[in-house]
Design an enzyme around this catalytic site. Sequence first.
Site, PDB file in Angstrom:
ATOM      1  N   GLU A 187      -1.963  -6.722  22.378  1.00 34.62           N
ATOM      2  CA  GLU A 187      -1.207  -5.555  22.858  1.00 34.62           C
ATOM      3  C   GLU A 187      -1.911  -4.936  24.056  1.00 34.62           C
ATOM      4  O   GLU A 187      -3.144  -4.915  24.086  1.00 34.62           O
ATOM      5  CB  GLU A 187      -1.094  -4.530  21.727  1.00 34.62           C
ATOM      6  CG  GLU A 187      -0.309  -5.086  20.545  1.00 34.62           C
ATOM      7  CD  GLU A 187      -0.233  -4.115  19.358  1.00 34.62           C
ATOM      8  OE1 GLU A 187      -0.764  -2.992  19.467  1.00 34.62           O
ATOM      9  OE2 GLU A 187       0.351  -4.490  18.335  1.00 34.62           O
ATOM     10  N   GLY A 225       0.866  -1.183   0.000  1.00 32.30           N
ATOM     11  CA  GLY A 225       0.000   0.000   0.000  1.00 32.30           C
ATOM     12  C   GLY A 225       0.899   1.228   0.000  1.00 32.30           C
ATOM     13  O   GLY A 225       2.091   1.135  -0.330  1.00 32.30           O
ATOM     14  N   ARG A 269      -2.025  -7.688  -3.353  1.00 30.09           N
ATOM     15  CA  ARG A 269      -3.210  -8.175  -4.086  1.00 30.09           C
ATOM     16  C   ARG A 269      -3.221  -7.674  -5.519  1.00 30.09           C
ATOM     17  O   ARG A 269      -3.653  -8.351  -6.429  1.00 30.09           O
ATOM     18  CB  ARG A 269      -4.490  -7.714  -3.378  1.00 30.09           C
ATOM     19  CG  ARG A 269      -4.950  -8.650  -2.284  1.00 30.09           C
ATOM     20  CD  ARG A 269      -6.142  -8.089  -1.595  1.00 30.09           C
ATOM     21  NE  ARG A 269      -5.878  -6.699  -1.175  1.00 30.09           N
ATOM     22  CZ  ARG A 269      -6.685  -5.974  -0.430  1.00 30.09           C
ATOM     23  NH1 ARG A 269      -7.811  -6.473  -0.033  1.00 30.09           N
ATOM     24  NH2 ARG A 269      -6.377  -4.747  -0.073  1.00 30.09           N
ATOM     25  N   ALA A 272       2.742  -3.947  10.792  1.00 28.42           N
ATOM     26  CA  ALA A 272       1.348  -3.902  10.331  1.00 28.42           C
ATOM     27  C   ALA A 272       0.390  -4.220  11.479  1.00 28.42           C
ATOM     28  O   ALA A 272      -0.059  -3.312  12.188  1.00 28.42           O
ATOM     29  CB  ALA A 272       1.185  -4.866   9.162  1.00 28.42           C
ATOM     30  N   ARG A 273       0.101  -5.501  11.674  1.00 35.08           N
ATOM     31  CA  ARG A 273      -0.751  -5.929  12.771  1.00 35.08           C
ATOM     32  C   ARG A 273      -0.240  -7.278  13.284  1.00 35.08           C
ATOM     33  O   ARG A 273       0.129  -8.152  12.489  1.00 35.08           O
ATOM     34  CB  ARG A 273      -2.207  -6.096  12.309  1.00 35.08           C
ATOM     35  CG  ARG A 273      -2.978  -4.795  12.098  1.00 35.08           C
ATOM     36  CD  ARG A 273      -3.225  -4.043  13.394  1.00 35.08           C
ATOM     37  NE  ARG A 273      -4.021  -2.835  13.215  1.00 35.08           N
ATOM     38  CZ  ARG A 273      -3.541  -1.623  12.961  1.00 35.08           C
ATOM     39  NH1 ARG A 273      -2.234  -1.438  12.851  1.00 35.08           N
ATOM     40  NH2 ARG A 273      -4.339  -0.582  12.848  1.00 35.08           N
ATOM     41  N   HIS A 291       4.092  -0.424  19.304  1.00 34.15           N
ATOM     42  CA  HIS A 291       3.147   0.038  18.283  1.00 34.15           C
ATOM     43  C   HIS A 291       3.234   1.562  18.103  1.00 34.15           C
ATOM     44  O   HIS A 291       2.257   2.287  18.358  1.00 34.15           O
ATOM     45  CB  HIS A 291       1.715  -0.393  18.634  1.00 34.15           C
ATOM     46  CG  HIS A 291       0.830  -0.479  17.427  1.00 34.15           C
ATOM     47  ND1 HIS A 291      -0.206  -1.375  17.315  1.00 34.15           N
ATOM     48  CD2 HIS A 291       0.818   0.233  16.267  1.00 34.15           C
ATOM     49  CE1 HIS A 291      -0.814  -1.209  16.149  1.00 34.15           C
ATOM     50  NE2 HIS A 291      -0.198  -0.235  15.493  1.00 34.15           N
ATOM     51  N   ILE A 292       4.409   2.011  17.648  1.00 28.89           N
ATOM     52  CA  ILE A 292       4.647   3.462  17.522  1.00 28.89           C
ATOM     53  C   ILE A 292       4.896   3.890  16.077  1.00 28.89           C
ATOM     54  O   ILE A 292       5.498   4.937  15.828  1.00 28.89           O
ATOM     55  CB  ILE A 292       5.828   3.925  18.403  1.00 28.89           C
ATOM     56  CG1 ILE A 292       7.093   3.087  18.099  1.00 28.89           C
ATOM     57  CG2 ILE A 292       5.471   3.863  19.876  1.00 28.89           C
ATOM     58  CD1 ILE A 292       8.367   3.695  18.652  1.00 28.89           C
ATOM     59  N   GLY A 293       4.435   3.070  15.122  1.00 24.55           N
ATOM     60  CA  GLY A 293       4.701   3.368  13.711  1.00 24.55           C
ATOM     61  C   GLY A 293       4.453   4.814  13.309  1.00 24.55           C
ATOM     62  O   GLY A 293       5.288   5.451  12.668  1.00 24.55           O
ATOM     63  N   ILE A 327       2.179   2.844   2.473  1.00 24.31           N
ATOM     64  CA  ILE A 327       3.316   2.736   3.406  1.00 24.31           C
ATOM     65  C   ILE A 327       4.382   1.802   2.808  1.00 24.31           C
ATOM     66  O   ILE A 327       5.578   2.097   2.861  1.00 24.31           O
ATOM     67  CB  ILE A 327       2.859   2.258   4.801  1.00 24.31           C
ATOM     68  CG1 ILE A 327       1.857   3.252   5.395  1.00 24.31           C
ATOM     69  CG2 ILE A 327       4.056   2.107   5.739  1.00 24.31           C
ATOM     70  CD1 ILE A 327       1.157   2.794   6.669  1.00 24.31           C
TER      71      ILE A 327
HETATM   72  C1  GLV Z   1      -1.533   2.045  13.184  1.00 19.89           C
HETATM   73  O1  GLV Z   1      -1.216   0.919  13.340  1.00 19.89           O
HETATM   74  C2  GLV Z   1      -2.520   2.493  12.254  1.00 19.89           C
HETATM   75  O2  GLV Z   1      -3.267   1.666  11.714  1.00 19.89           O
HETATM   76  O3  GLV Z   1      -2.587   3.701  12.029  1.00 19.89           O
END
Ligand code: GLV
Length: 328
Positions: A267, A156, A178, A237-238, A286-288, A158
């Site tokens: 988390e 995507g 995809r 991502a997740r 989780h600080i992306g 990112i």
């Molecule tokens: C963070 O993980 C977001 O989805 O923005």
Amino acid sequence: MKPFVYITRKIPSEIVENLQSNFEVEMWEREDSPVPRTILLEKSKKASALFTVLSDNVDQELFEVSSELKVVANMAVGFDNIDLNAANEKGIAICNTPDVLTETTADLTFALLMATARRVVEAAQFVREGEWKSWSPLLLAGTDIHHKTIGIVGMGSIGEAVAKRAKGFDMEILYHNRSRKQKAEEELGAVYTELDELLKRADFVVCLAPLTAETKGLFQKEQFRMMKKSAIFINAARGPIVNEENLYEALQNKEIAGAGLDVFDKEPISADHPLLTLKNVVALPHIGSSSRETRYNMMMLCVENINLILNGDKPKTLVNKEWLGKEK
Ligand code: GLV
């Protein structure tokens, strides 16, 4: 009576002010803990808008009790915490915060890749603990990043921004997605690759796919076995896209060389999480998207979407296009 807006996490007052002139606004004030479910449901009963974060479970039960609800503005690009089908049934708009966080999240993803490859966290800890006694030829030697192969799973915006950074490091760029990404192929030389082939060839496997029914548990034993023994796995991502037990075993058995993880299955993780016992794991909370500038922009985008919808306009970043034409 003014419409009621509920904010599920403490955010700066200068952002809340943008809602206060038109709406009655309440916020969960505690910074150290999420809003309890009972309170979230209670507040949802009278809310016309919810400002949520990714750890809030916005499910059918919540939609059932929310008779006034028109919009959920989720402060994240991901929206796997929201039951979209239930929202569509109720004609509720779901908004997210794409674009504003793309470059920031790509920065963190690449930082995590670099930190894991060059053992930055371990080395910093080594100095702090007074372990540094002398220079030596292979002291905390990591692995090179430049001229290696990166395999991006989930191309995507990112993913593309990470590819742009990889190009600056003269990396070979493989991606799996995809759909094909013409622009990334032409401008960055990214090569579309089947997943198995990508896993076999990449020195760095970087997961940036959204969490969906198809991607849940995508990385398991078999996928780690396909990777090179020298491969480093990055997940920004997740968490549920990865089977964490299988990842632990792959790292423990040296089937892969390291992992940089910004996300986890459940988390927050506690300090005794098995993955934290491994030196070749860099774990982040989780600080992306967490730069001050970007988090501010994300909050402002949520506020803007709420303002637009409650004023009868179209939001800027709507997730469920099904909502259009069915506005309440
Ligand atoms: C963070 O993980 C977001 O989805 O923005």
